[in-house]
Scaffold this motif. Structure first.
Motif, PDB file in Angstrom:
ATOM      1  N   GLY A 150       0.784  -1.225   0.000  1.00  0.00           N
ATOM      2  CA  GLY A 150       0.000   0.000   0.000  1.00  0.00           C
ATOM      3  C   GLY A 150       0.813   1.271   0.000  1.00  0.00           C
ATOM      4  O   GLY A 150       0.267   2.357  -0.034  1.00  0.00           O
ATOM      5  N   TRP A 151       2.132   1.160   0.029  1.00  0.00           N
ATOM      6  CA  TRP A 151       2.973   2.357   0.098  1.00  0.00           C
ATOM      7  C   TRP A 151       4.400   1.963  -0.220  1.00  0.00           C
ATOM      8  O   TRP A 151       4.791   0.812  -0.021  1.00  0.00           O
ATOM      9  CB  TRP A 151       2.923   2.936   1.520  1.00  0.00           C
ATOM     10  N   PHE A 152       5.192   2.888  -0.725  1.00  0.00           N
ATOM     11  CA  PHE A 152       6.626   2.658  -0.863  1.00  0.00           C
ATOM     12  C   PHE A 152       7.354   3.899  -0.385  1.00  0.00           C
ATOM     13  O   PHE A 152       6.782   4.981  -0.319  1.00  0.00           O
ATOM     14  CB  PHE A 152       7.021   2.300  -2.304  1.00  0.00           C
ATOM     15  N   GLN A 153       8.605   3.708  -0.022  1.00  0.00           N
ATOM     16  CA  GLN A 153       9.412   4.819   0.486  1.00  0.00           C
ATOM     17  C   GLN A 153      10.824   4.707  -0.059  1.00  0.00           C
ATOM     18  O   GLN A 153      11.385   3.614  -0.105  1.00  0.00           O
ATOM     19  CB  GLN A 153       9.444   4.763   2.006  1.00  0.00           C
ATOM     20  N   VAL A 154      11.366   5.842  -0.463  1.00  0.00           N
ATOM     21  CA  VAL A 154      12.743   5.912  -0.937  1.00  0.00           C
ATOM     22  C   VAL A 154      13.486   6.880  -0.027  1.00  0.00           C
ATOM     23  O   VAL A 154      13.085   8.041   0.106  1.00  0.00           O
ATOM     24  CB  VAL A 154      12.809   6.397  -2.406  1.00  0.00           C
ATOM     25  N   GLY A 155      14.535   6.409   0.618  1.00  0.00           N
ATOM     26  CA  GLY A 155      15.333   7.253   1.502  1.00  0.00           C
ATOM     27  C   GLY A 155      16.423   7.955   0.716  1.00  0.00           C
ATOM     28  O   GLY A 155      17.135   7.315  -0.064  1.00  0.00           O
ATOM     29  N   GLY A 204       6.648   7.931  -0.710  1.00  0.00           N
ATOM     30  CA  GLY A 204       7.242   9.119  -0.128  1.00  0.00           C
ATOM     31  C   GLY A 204       8.755   9.092  -0.196  1.00  0.00           C
ATOM     32  O   GLY A 204       9.361   8.018  -0.230  1.00  0.00           O
ATOM     33  N   LEU A 205       9.329  10.284  -0.244  1.00  0.00           N
ATOM     34  CA  LEU A 205      10.776  10.460  -0.116  1.00  0.00           C
ATOM     35  C   LEU A 205      11.069  10.744   1.349  1.00  0.00           C
ATOM     36  O   LEU A 205      10.527  11.692   1.916  1.00  0.00           O
ATOM     37  CB  LEU A 205      11.266  11.666  -0.922  1.00  0.00           C
ATOM     38  N   ALA A 206      11.907   9.931   1.955  1.00  0.00           N
ATOM     39  CA  ALA A 206      12.341  10.166   3.333  1.00  0.00           C
ATOM     40  C   ALA A 206      13.674  10.904   3.261  1.00  0.00           C
ATOM     41  O   ALA A 206      14.731  10.291   3.100  1.00  0.00           O
ATOM     42  CB  ALA A 206      12.476   8.849   4.092  1.00  0.00           C
ATOM     43  N   VAL A 207      13.618  12.219   3.332  1.00  0.00           N
ATOM     44  CA  VAL A 207      14.798  13.066   3.177  1.00  0.00           C
ATOM     45  C   VAL A 207      15.635  12.988   4.448  1.00  0.00           C
ATOM     46  O   VAL A 207      15.122  13.078   5.564  1.00  0.00           O
ATOM     47  CB  VAL A 207      14.387  14.518   2.873  1.00  0.00           C
ATOM     48  N   GLY A 208      16.931  12.780   4.267  1.00  0.00           N
ATOM     49  CA  GLY A 208      17.836  12.656   5.400  1.00  0.00           C
ATOM     50  C   GLY A 208      17.969  11.233   5.917  1.00  0.00           C
ATOM     51  O   GLY A 208      18.597  11.000   6.941  1.00  0.00           O
ATOM     52  N   ALA A 215      15.164   1.716  -0.114  1.00  0.00           N
ATOM     53  CA  ALA A 215      13.908   1.802  -0.853  1.00  0.00           C
ATOM     54  C   ALA A 215      13.114   0.589  -0.398  1.00  0.00           C
ATOM     55  O   ALA A 215      13.554  -0.548  -0.571  1.00  0.00           O
ATOM     56  CB  ALA A 215      14.153   1.772  -2.352  1.00  0.00           C
ATOM     57  N   ILE A 216      11.985   0.825   0.240  1.00  0.00           N
ATOM     58  CA  ILE A 216      11.218  -0.283   0.801  1.00  0.00           C
ATOM     59  C   ILE A 216       9.746  -0.148   0.450  1.00  0.00           C
ATOM     60  O   ILE A 216       9.274   0.924   0.083  1.00  0.00           O
ATOM     61  CB  ILE A 216      11.376  -0.385   2.339  1.00  0.00           C
ATOM     62  N   GLY A 221      16.928 -10.949   6.332  1.00  0.00           N
ATOM     63  CA  GLY A 221      17.400  -9.591   6.565  1.00  0.00           C
ATOM     64  C   GLY A 221      16.857  -8.551   5.606  1.00  0.00           C
ATOM     65  O   GLY A 221      17.276  -7.393   5.647  1.00  0.00           O
ATOM     66  N   ASN A 222      15.912  -8.915   4.736  1.00  0.00           N
ATOM     67  CA  ASN A 222      15.306  -7.948   3.825  1.00  0.00           C
ATOM     68  C   ASN A 222      14.350  -7.044   4.598  1.00  0.00           C
ATOM     69  O   ASN A 222      13.465  -7.529   5.297  1.00  0.00           O
ATOM     70  CB  ASN A 222      14.541  -8.663   2.708  1.00  0.00           C
ATOM     71  N   HIS A 223      14.534  -5.742   4.452  1.00  0.00           N
ATOM     72  CA  HIS A 223      13.721  -4.768   5.171  1.00  0.00           C
ATOM     73  C   HIS A 223      12.422  -4.515   4.419  1.00  0.00           C
ATOM     74  O   HIS A 223      12.416  -4.421   3.196  1.00  0.00           O
ATOM     75  CB  HIS A 223      14.442  -3.423   5.272  1.00  0.00           C
TER      76      HIS A 223
END
Length: 112
Positions: free
Chosen positions: A5-10, A49-53, A58-59, A102-104
């Motif tokens: 339902g969501w993805f995030q790229v740090g 979302g982009l997780a800035v900082g 990428a999860i 160990g996959n996040h």
């Protein structure tokens, strides 16, 4: 429930990431803070979302009904809880976990 339902790229540099993903895939971005919304041009795609900082990841996030309960099941199945259940200011609860290899990935429970 139980679908992605969501993805995030740090990222460390939001401008570089916005340019890269925007030019490569046509993604658009909202906001300019520490967490910036991503919309893809495919209306069937999940948002992200982009997780800035928070560079170097990428999860995906799986939508669940009970984040604390799923965290218990993750550990019982041999995974680990990296970030325990946390409620965001706008209501959803999330956690970050690993599988036995160990996959996040993340899990989240929508607000309400």
């Amino acid at each position: 429930m139980n679908g992605i339902g969501w993805f995030q790229v740090g990222v460390s540099d939001a401008a570089v990431a916005r340019r890269f993903y925007g030019e490569l895939f046509g993604w658009t971005f909202g906001g300019d803070g520490a967490y910036q919304m991503i919309t893809t041009p495919d209306e069937r795609s999940v948002m992200g979302g982009l997780a800035v900082g928070q560079p170097g990841h990428a999860i995906f996030y799986v939508v669940v009904e009970d984040v604390p309960g799923v965290c218990e099941r993750v550990e019982a199945a041999g995974g680990k809880v990296l970030v325990p259940p946390t409620q965001t200011d706008d209501g959803p609860v999330f956690a970050k976990v690993t599988d036995p290899e160990g996959n996040h990935f993340g899990i989240f429970q929508p607000r309400g």
